[in-house]
Design an enzyme around this catalytic site. Structure first.
Site, PDB file in Angstrom:
ATOM      1  N   THR A 158       0.838  -1.198   0.000  1.00 41.58           N
ATOM      2  CA  THR A 158       0.000   0.000   0.000  1.00 41.58           C
ATOM      3  C   THR A 158       0.877   1.253   0.000  1.00 41.58           C
ATOM      4  O   THR A 158       1.954   1.275   0.625  1.00 41.58           O
ATOM      5  CB  THR A 158      -0.949   0.018   1.222  1.00 41.58           C
ATOM      6  OG1 THR A 158      -1.363   1.368   1.471  1.00 41.58           O
ATOM      7  CG2 THR A 158      -0.312  -0.517   2.474  1.00 41.58           C
ATOM      8  N   SER A 193      -0.827   3.284  10.749  1.00 43.48           N
ATOM      9  CA  SER A 193      -1.740   2.394  11.485  1.00 43.48           C
ATOM     10  C   SER A 193      -1.045   1.053  11.672  1.00 43.48           C
ATOM     11  O   SER A 193      -0.011   0.773  11.041  1.00 43.48           O
ATOM     12  CB  SER A 193      -3.030   2.169  10.684  1.00 43.48           C
ATOM     13  OG  SER A 193      -2.770   1.307   9.588  1.00 43.48           O
ATOM     14  N   TYR A 195      -2.291  -1.730  10.660  1.00 48.72           N
ATOM     15  CA  TYR A 195      -2.411  -2.403   9.355  1.00 48.72           C
ATOM     16  C   TYR A 195      -1.248  -2.002   8.433  1.00 48.72           C
ATOM     17  O   TYR A 195      -0.576  -2.855   7.843  1.00 48.72           O
ATOM     18  CB  TYR A 195      -3.762  -2.047   8.709  1.00 48.72           C
ATOM     19  CG  TYR A 195      -3.736  -2.130   7.203  1.00 48.72           C
ATOM     20  CD1 TYR A 195      -3.644  -3.370   6.567  1.00 48.72           C
ATOM     21  CD2 TYR A 195      -3.758  -0.985   6.405  1.00 48.72           C
ATOM     22  CE1 TYR A 195      -3.581  -3.463   5.175  1.00 48.72           C
ATOM     23  CE2 TYR A 195      -3.700  -1.062   5.032  1.00 48.72           C
ATOM     24  CZ  TYR A 195      -3.611  -2.297   4.418  1.00 48.72           C
ATOM     25  OH  TYR A 195      -3.538  -2.373   3.057  1.00 48.72           O
ATOM     26  N   HIS A 196      -1.018  -0.680   8.312  1.00 50.70           N
ATOM     27  CA  HIS A 196       0.061  -0.245   7.413  1.00 50.70           C
ATOM     28  C   HIS A 196       1.414  -0.790   7.882  1.00 50.70           C
ATOM     29  O   HIS A 196       2.284  -1.107   7.078  1.00 50.70           O
ATOM     30  CB  HIS A 196       0.100   1.289   7.333  1.00 50.70           C
ATOM     31  CG  HIS A 196      -1.072   1.859   6.585  1.00 50.70           C
ATOM     32  ND1 HIS A 196      -2.103   2.520   7.200  1.00 50.70           N
ATOM     33  CD2 HIS A 196      -1.392   1.815   5.271  1.00 50.70           C
ATOM     34  CE1 HIS A 196      -2.995   2.878   6.293  1.00 50.70           C
ATOM     35  NE2 HIS A 196      -2.594   2.460   5.108  1.00 50.70           N
ATOM     36  N   LYS A 199       2.029  -4.140   6.598  1.00 51.28           N
ATOM     37  CA  LYS A 199       2.435  -4.147   5.182  1.00 51.28           C
ATOM     38  C   LYS A 199       3.927  -3.790   5.046  1.00 51.28           C
ATOM     39  O   LYS A 199       4.629  -4.311   4.190  1.00 51.28           O
ATOM     40  CB  LYS A 199       1.585  -3.168   4.364  1.00 51.28           C
ATOM     41  CG  LYS A 199       0.089  -3.378   4.471  1.00 51.28           C
ATOM     42  CD  LYS A 199      -0.379  -4.705   3.924  1.00 51.28           C
ATOM     43  CE  LYS A 199      -0.724  -4.640   2.471  1.00 51.28           C
ATOM     44  NZ  LYS A 199      -1.438  -5.875   2.030  1.00 51.28           N
TER      45      LYS A 199
HETATM   46  N1  LIG Z   1      -8.905  -2.224  -1.638  1.00 48.84           N
HETATM   47  C1  LIG Z   1      -8.022  -1.227  -1.533  1.00 48.84           C
HETATM   48  O1  LIG Z   1      -8.366  -0.044  -1.687  1.00 48.84           O
HETATM   49  C2  LIG Z   1      -6.572  -1.539  -1.247  1.00 48.84           C
HETATM   50  C3  LIG Z   1      -5.641  -0.493  -1.298  1.00 48.84           C
HETATM   51  C4  LIG Z   1      -4.296  -0.777  -1.030  1.00 48.84           C
HETATM   52  C5  LIG Z   1      -3.897  -2.073  -0.733  1.00 48.84           C
HETATM   53  N2  LIG Z   1      -4.831  -3.069  -0.676  1.00 48.84           N
HETATM   54  C6  LIG Z   1      -4.372  -4.422  -0.354  1.00 48.84           C
HETATM   55  O2  LIG Z   1      -4.842  -5.311  -1.329  1.00 48.84           O
HETATM   56  C7  LIG Z   1      -5.168  -6.566  -0.748  1.00 48.84           C
HETATM   57  C8  LIG Z   1      -6.590  -6.945  -1.125  1.00 48.84           C
HETATM   58  O3  LIG Z   1      -7.466  -5.913  -0.672  1.00 48.84           O
HETATM   59  P1  LIG Z   1      -9.027  -6.101  -0.746  1.00 48.84           P
HETATM   60  O4  LIG Z   1      -9.612  -4.733  -0.707  1.00 48.84           O
HETATM   61  O5  LIG Z   1      -9.365  -7.016  -1.859  1.00 48.84           O
HETATM   62  O6  LIG Z   1      -9.284  -6.808   0.656  1.00 48.84           O
HETATM   63  P2  LIG Z   1     -10.360  -7.948   0.982  1.00 48.84           P
HETATM   64  O7  LIG Z   1     -10.488  -8.006   2.460  1.00 48.84           O
HETATM   65  O8  LIG Z   1     -11.590  -7.719   0.191  1.00 48.84           O
HETATM   66  O9  LIG Z   1      -9.628  -9.258   0.424  1.00 48.84           O
HETATM   67  C9  LIG Z   1      -8.710  -9.994   1.172  1.00 48.84           C
HETATM   68  C10 LIG Z   1      -9.197 -11.425   1.138  1.00 48.84           C
HETATM   69  O10 LIG Z   1      -8.226 -12.230   1.801  1.00 48.84           O
HETATM   70  C11 LIG Z   1      -8.907 -13.177   2.594  1.00 48.84           C
HETATM   71  N3  LIG Z   1      -8.015 -13.590   3.684  1.00 48.84           N
HETATM   72  C12 LIG Z   1      -7.496 -12.829   4.683  1.00 48.84           C
HETATM   73  N4  LIG Z   1      -6.769 -13.585   5.503  1.00 48.84           N
HETATM   74  C13 LIG Z   1      -6.809 -14.849   5.030  1.00 48.84           C
HETATM   75  C14 LIG Z   1      -6.264 -16.086   5.463  1.00 48.84           C
HETATM   76  N5  LIG Z   1      -5.572 -16.176   6.595  1.00 48.84           N
HETATM   77  N6  LIG Z   1      -6.491 -17.192   4.719  1.00 48.84           N
HETATM   78  C15 LIG Z   1      -7.221 -17.123   3.572  1.00 48.84           C
HETATM   79  N7  LIG Z   1      -7.782 -15.982   3.130  1.00 48.84           N
HETATM   80  C16 LIG Z   1      -7.583 -14.849   3.850  1.00 48.84           C
HETATM   81  C17 LIG Z   1     -10.137 -12.442   3.093  1.00 48.84           C
HETATM   82  O11 LIG Z   1     -11.162 -13.304   3.515  1.00 48.84           O
HETATM   83  C18 LIG Z   1     -10.515 -11.612   1.879  1.00 48.84           C
HETATM   84  O12 LIG Z   1     -11.433 -12.277   1.048  1.00 48.84           O
HETATM   85  C19 LIG Z   1      -4.968  -6.424   0.754  1.00 48.84           C
HETATM   86  O13 LIG Z   1      -3.758  -7.016   1.109  1.00 48.84           O
HETATM   87  C20 LIG Z   1      -4.918  -4.934   0.972  1.00 48.84           C
HETATM   88  O14 LIG Z   1      -4.054  -4.623   2.027  1.00 48.84           O
HETATM   89  C21 LIG Z   1      -6.154  -2.828  -0.927  1.00 48.84           C
END
Ligand SMILES: NC(=O)c1ccc[n+]([C@@H]2O[C@H](COP(=O)([O-])OP(=O)(O)OC[C@H]3O[C@@H](n4cnc5c(N)ncnc54)[C@H](O)[C@@H]3O)[C@@H](O)[C@H]2O)c1
Length: 402
Positions: A158, A193, A195-196, A199
């Site tokens: 991120t 945070s 979370y960050h 990452k």
């Molecule tokens: N959506 C955004 O705006 C955004 C921005 C920057 C970074 N990201 C990063 O992109 C990635 C995906 O984001 P997203 O918005 O699709 O999130 P999301 O929560 O919709 O998707 C993550 C998926 O991973 C699954 N998951 C988590 N832990 C797990 C585990 N232990 N075993 C199996 N499955 C597991 C969750 O159930 C979920 O379906 C994340 O790592 C997030 O940090 C997202």
């Protein structure tokens, strides 16, 4: 290695659209998820805007509309044995009930708890975020090192890892001159945070594994994503990614549109000068495809900044208000006390050229895009629960304790 790609977190907002995109491109796709995100949303009463079928049903729907099969394993990747089973033919066949498609050319790692406010809501959420995110990343690195060292790991990081430094943000690395000597280091990171911070620790772990065992890794530093439709989901609304509009899992543009439709003021935190890089979900798909199709070299940690343009939160609210008003909605903007620890006015100038050099064609946010998001959200206006738009968790305990 065949054209096999494993998508960890394949039920997610980005995971499922990516699965359909790679499948449409002719890849053998395996999606893995334990539904952590759905469970957290259900536990805290953070409903999606519209119902989204679980993976088994979505895989079947996708096969019906495309004629292509996506393989599925429902399991917790924080368990190292589960992760390792995915990379061995017998384990894979048992988990996925499908023939081994060969070692994956790439593993797309989305499987983390992705919410900053959730990660520090209380000690349990902090513990869950740290343990889950770091274990999944370390399990993946060990499994690839031991069982599939040629597989390219594509991790979604991120832009929040960098924070808001008072210098230009480079793509992952910074050349430093110090006392007459020069070296190249990871760009200084300062997450805002828990979370960050997970990452940032992911990036550090990946960098160590790359140095020690010559893995090939791409880390995509992504900004907040908006949008709820991709080319593949146009076939039927049930293939759309899920959509949160609460203040824990909803991202800002998605949330503003729901607020406008619900007649809720657009909630700008503090002065609204917080500037970030944003990206349309369709551009996210282009970026991950480009990263997979142009893999990192063995022994390379490649970092790209994955955004299309930058906006302040104030500017975004004004854009949404303008489009909402044109549609006859009464849209107000309200500046509310900022629940986050962040600068509200600051310098922000990230570089984001590398993915364009790989052929990604950016789609800047325009009124037509906002209009099409309004069209979908207005179709579900009756399902919007105004009480979860703002500050639900501060007032609410998990459901099981209600
Ligand atoms: N959506 C955004 O705006 C955004 C921005 C920057 C970074 N990201 C990063 O992109 C990635 C995906 O984001 P997203 O918005 O699709 O999130 P999301 O929560 O919709 O998707 C993550 C998926 O991973 C699954 N998951 C988590 N832990 C797990 C585990 N232990 N075993 C199996 N499955 C597991 C969750 O159930 C979920 O379906 C994340 O790592 C997030 O940090 C997202």
């Amino acid at each position: 290695m065949g054209k096999h790609i494993c998508i960890l977190g394949g039920d997610g907002y980005l995971g499922w659209p990516s699965a359909m995109r790679f499948s449409a491109l002719g890849y053998d796709v395996t999606v893995v998820d334990n539904y952590l995100r759905r469970e957290l949303c259900a536990q805290y009463g953070l409903d999606f805007l519209y119902p989204v079928p679980r993976l088994k049903q979505r895989v079947a729907l996708w096969e019906a509309v495309s004629g292509r099969r996506i393989h599925l394993a429902e399991l917790d990747l924080a368990d190292p044995e589960n992760m390792r089973a995915l990379f061995n033919p017998t384990g894979y066949e048992r988990l996925c009930d499908a023939p081994w498609p060969g070692a994956p050319e790439a593993v797309l790692h989305y499987a983390e708890q992705p919410s900053a406010p959730f990660s520090q809501r209380d000690y349990r959420c902090t513990d869950l975020t740290l343990v889950n995110n770091l274990r999944v990343t370390s399990n993946l690195l060990c499994a690839v090192r031991d069982l599939s060292p040629r597989s390219h790991i594509v991790h979604i990081g991120t832009m929040g890892e960098y924070g808001t430094p008072n210098i230009d943000i480079e793509e992952g690395w910074l050349d430093i001159a110090h006392k007459g000597r020069h070296d190249r280091f990871l760009f200084p990171r300062q997450g805002a945070s828990v979370y960050h911070t997970t990452k940032i620790m992911d990036t550090d772990l990946m960098w160590f594994f790359v140095r020690a065992w010559k893995l090939r890794v791409t880390d995509l530093m992504q900004g907040p994503v908006y949008g709820l439709e991709t080319e593949e989901s146009r076939a039927t609304p049930e293939l759309r990614p899920y959509f949160n509009y609460d203040d824990q899992f909803g991202t800002v543009i998605n949330r503003f549109i729901v607020q406008a439709v619900a007649g809720h003021p657009l909630t700008v935190y503090g002065k609204g000068g917080q500037t970030r890089g944003y990206i349309n979900i369709t551009d996210t798909l282009q970026c991950v495809v480009a990263a997979v199709q142009h893999p990192a070299q063995a022994g390379e940690l490649r970092i790209f900044n994955q955004i299309t343009e930058t906006f302040s939160v104030r500017e975004l609210a004004r854009r949404v208000r303008e489009v909402g008003r044109k549609r006859g909605l009464k849209v107000a903007i309200e500046h509310v006390e900022n629940p986050r620890t962040e600068a509200e006015e600051h310098y922000y100038n990230p570089t984001y050229q590398a993915l364009r050099e790989l052929g990604v064609v950016p789609h800047p946010l325009d009124n037509a895009t906002l209009d099409s998001m309004f069209d979908i959200v207005q179709g579900y206006a009756a399902r919007i629960h105004p009480e979860i738009i703002f500050h639900p968790l501060q007032q609410r305990q998990p459901r099981e304790q209600d």
